[in-house]
Scaffold this active site. Structure first.
Site, PDB file in Angstrom:
ATOM      1  N   HIS A  90     -41.947 -22.519  16.540  1.00 34.50           N
ATOM      2  CA  HIS A  90     -40.934 -21.605  16.028  1.00 34.50           C
ATOM      3  C   HIS A  90     -41.555 -20.384  15.353  1.00 34.50           C
ATOM      4  CE1 HIS A  90     -37.066 -24.194  16.150  1.00 34.50           C
ATOM      5  NE2 HIS A  90     -37.891 -24.515  17.135  1.00 34.50           N
ATOM      6  N   HIS A 253     -41.023 -31.532  24.130  1.00 36.03           N
ATOM      7  CA  HIS A 253     -40.090 -32.650  23.984  1.00 36.03           C
ATOM      8  C   HIS A 253     -40.707 -33.989  24.376  1.00 36.03           C
ATOM      9  CE1 HIS A 253     -36.392 -29.763  24.070  1.00 36.03           C
ATOM     10  NE2 HIS A 253     -37.210 -29.575  23.043  1.00 36.03           N
TER      11      HIS A 253
END
EC number: 1.11.1.21
Length: 723
Positions: A90, A253
């Site tokens: 992020h 993920h």
């Protein structure tokens, strides 16, 4: 004294100029990140400090932290790795190609608005977890570098082999005022779209406060096909192709989980709005313990793999291994689980070893098999895990280093030897540099070449002014102005450019036959300096224009045409180039470009005045050329702009072109653009223009113009400076 009467007489909290005049031109973005806000002082050299860092020791400390779960914020599955990967992702993931802003290069995740974006819930805790390590090593490692290094170590600690790590990111010490994150005034709003689903430039995220896409689907609609459209657009806008996109989503993920244990309404305000005693932390949850198994972040409750703290191919195994049906998390968010009760018990609980769960996926995960192109890539990665790992390693490295500029800026022992096309490689200097006598001889050749002052100055400016301080791309080094796509940009006047380059290449070829060498990149800049020298001499002033050789010429093979296309100016006020009418004013676009060039307001002002009298407009028009003696380096632009004998009136419906007429006779005198007139209209810019229009300002004007010119010519000369 009354208790109700504040004893402090200051402006904090009062009505600002911008409250009164919302359309007032913002010049504050040109004066950010100065020594006034930086505690390190002007003499601090971060590159030198980083070189003294024991990187291996830092990594060992980070490795130990991965499994050192803290009661105040327990690690999922006993491992902080997934949280730290998200923190690094992020940080880097705000980068967008449109203007090069965002990204991990400045440690901006510590400040508003990023520290309080909805997509960054709980990353405040991640940064607090690594604070003891930052505290231990102090100024030898920046927050920006530590955040990315922590993500790398997290991957390595869970069995993944990364491509490497480069240091060199320098921290900022205040929020960035220049980055346009969108016009929305509510979190997760999406006013940035128009038409069918046209995303506003230069934005790369679908909603205010998100890094990329909404994991539930567009605006929370759980449609994997529509999600794929958003994914492709947003990832492309941060320089990722389909293969890199699939690898990054699947690779990220492979680890960890999302958090949606309860009602999101029970989560408190973000860090910037939290109460003072929370000491910069936010999102305090009143749902049960508010942490561990009770944590709420995105509102989704998804664990993708059976080994969430170990690198594996289980993400694809599960994605292809089940049919999926829509459900909702305990927080009410859309997510997917296997149909018909399949997959029971294969997923461990993050905090209770006695509990097991079914695999779950996000709408954006399913997009990787619903979209035909993504599905082909996903299936290939599923069937060839080694290829998946290789692509993910390269894509992760690109993600986390994309905004650092050329690899010559990279620091540390883990920098890969391989150079990548996205790094805009330039050959290393392979010859002795020209000396003072060589430069003198070359100057004489340029003067005798028949090229005009405006031609050589315009070409040098076009070459150097592609630089963006946001991601440190562009600039004169590499001489990419002679290559596609830059040679064909209308702003660069392709016909004139080809003429100038042909002459300079002839001079270069002749000189290089002597046994010495000069690059075309150097010669372009030198020619511009010669033009300024001649223009100053025309004005009766002898000057010395600084010139430092050392640039090299890139090849077309080293130049990604699609990647460089985003550097093409949609407008350039320095060259009075405004081919399209935008909702943003021409003067705002000028200030934005000046900020990317790292210019101050005085530098921007003096460059405009100088470039106008040097007659360097992109279309060779006389708009803003407020002088009767072009190619003389004088302060005429400012003198004539501020002449009260002239009145101005718009000549276009859009009020972007103006005519200046004699106040008494009404006879036409000049034409100008909004960019020109703003230096007489805006009070701050007018104050600067008045300095240069004064009768005693000619020498100051020339000196300041040369200093600003030299700065722009050397913006990409990282070999001359280290932060």
């Amino acid at each position: 004294m009354s208790e109700n009467k504040c004893p402090m007489h200051h402006s904090a909290g009062g009505t600002t100029n911008r409250d009164w005049w919302p359309k007032q031109l913002r010049l504050d973005i040109l004066h950010q990140h100065s020594s006034l806000s930086n505690p390190m002082g002007d003499d601090f050299n971060y590159a030198e400090a980083f070189k003294s860092l024991d990187l291996a020791a830092v990594k060992q400390d980070l490795l130990a932290l991965m499994t050192d779960s803290q009661d105040w914020w327990p690690a999922d599955f006993g491992h902080y790795g997934p949280l730290f990967i998200r923190m690094a992702w992020h940080s880097a993931g705000t980068y967008r190609t449109g203007d090069g802003r965002g990204g991990a290069g400045s440690g901006n995740q510590r400040f508003a608005p990023l520290n309080s974006w909805p997509d960054n819930v709980s990353l405040d805790k991640a940064r607090r977890l690594i604070w003891p390590i930052k505290q231990k090593y102090g100024n030898k490692i920046s927050w920006a570098d530590l955040i990315i290094l922590t993500g790398n170590v997290a991957l390595e600690s869970m069995g993944f082999k990364t491509l490497g790590f480069a240091g060199g990111r320098v921290d900022i010490w205040e929020p960035e005022a220049d980055i346009y994150w969108g016009a929305e005034d509510k979190w997760l709003d999406d006013k940035r779209y128009s038409g069918e689903r046209d995303l506003e430039d230069p934005l790369a995220a679908v909603q205010m406060g998100l890094i990329y896409v909404n994991p539930e689907g567009p605006n929370g609609d759980p449609d994997p096909f529509a999600a794929a459209v958003d994914i492709r657009e947003t990832f492309a806008r941060m320089a990722m192709n389909d293969e890199e996109t699939v690898a990054l989503i699947a690779g990220g993920h492979t680890f960890g989980k999302t958090h949606g244990a309860g009602d999101a309404a029970l989560v408190g305000p973000e860090p910037e709005a939290a109460s003072i005693e929370q000491q910069g932390l936010g999102w305090k949850s009143s749902y049960k313990s508010g942490k561990g198994g009770d944590a709420i972040s995105s509102g989704l409750e998804v664990t993708w793999t059976s080994t969430p703290t170990q690198w594996s191919n289980n993400f694809f195994e599960n994605l292809f291994g089940y049919e999926w049906e829509l459900t909702k998390s305990p927080a009410g968010a859309h997510q997917w689980i296997p149909k018909n009760g399949a997959g029971k018990g294969v997923i461990p609980d993050a905090h209770d070893a006695s509990k097991r769960h079914v695999p779950a996926m996000l709408t954006t995960d399913l997009a990787l098999i619903f979209d035909p192109d993504y599905e082909k890539i996903s299936r290939r990665f599923f069937e060839h895990p080694d290829e998946f790992a290789d692509v993910f390693a390269k894509a992760w490295y690109k993600l986390t280093h994309r905004d650092m500029g050329p690899c010559t800026r990279y620091l540390g022992p883990e920098v890969p030897a391989e150079a990548f096309l996205w790094q805009d490689p330039i050959p290393a200097v392979d010859h002795p540099l020209v000396d003072e006598q060589d430069v003198t001889d070359l100057k004489l050749k340029i003067i005798g070449s028949g090229l005009t002052i405006s031609e050589v100055v315009a070409t040098a400016w076009a070459s150097a002014s592609t630089y963006r301080g946001s991601d440190m791309r562009g600039g004169a080094n590499g001489a990419r102005i002679r290559l596609a796509p830059q040679k064909d940009w209308p702003v660069n006047q392709p016909e004139q450019l080809a003429k100038v380059l042909k002459v300079l290449e002839s001079i270069q070829s002749e000189f290089n036959k002597s046994g010495k060498k000069i690059s075309l990149a150097d010669l372009i800049v030198l020619a511009g300096c010669v033009g300024i020298d001649q223009a100053a001499r025309n004005a009766g002033v002898e000057v010395t224009i600084p010139f430092t050789p050392g640039r090299m010429d890139a090849t077309q093979a080293q130049t990604d045409v699609e990647s460089f296309a985003v550097l093409e100016p949609v407008a350039d006020g320095f060259r009075n180039y405004h081919p399209t009418q935008f909702s943003v004013s021409a003067e705002e676009l000028l200030v934005d470009r000046a900020q990317l060039l790292t210019l101050t307001a005085p530098e921007m002002t003096v460059l405009i005045g100088g470039l106008r009298v040097l007659d360097t407009n992109a279309d060779q028009s006389k708009t803003g050329v407020l002088t009767a003696r072009p190619e003389f380096l004088t302060n005429d632009f400012f003198v004539n702009l501020l002449d009260m004998g002239t009145t101005w009136k718009p000549t276009s419906k859009a009020e972007d072109r103006f005519e200046g007429v004699d106040r008494v006779s009404g006879q036409p005198k000049w034409t100008a653009s909004r960019v020109d007139l703003i230096f007489g209209s805006n009070s701050q810019l007018r104050a600067l223009a008045e300095v240069y229009a004064s009768s005693d300002a000619q020498l100051r004007f020339i000196d300041d113009f040369i200093a600003a010119w030299t700065k722009v010519m050397n913006l990409d000369r990282f070999d001359l400076r280290r932060a």
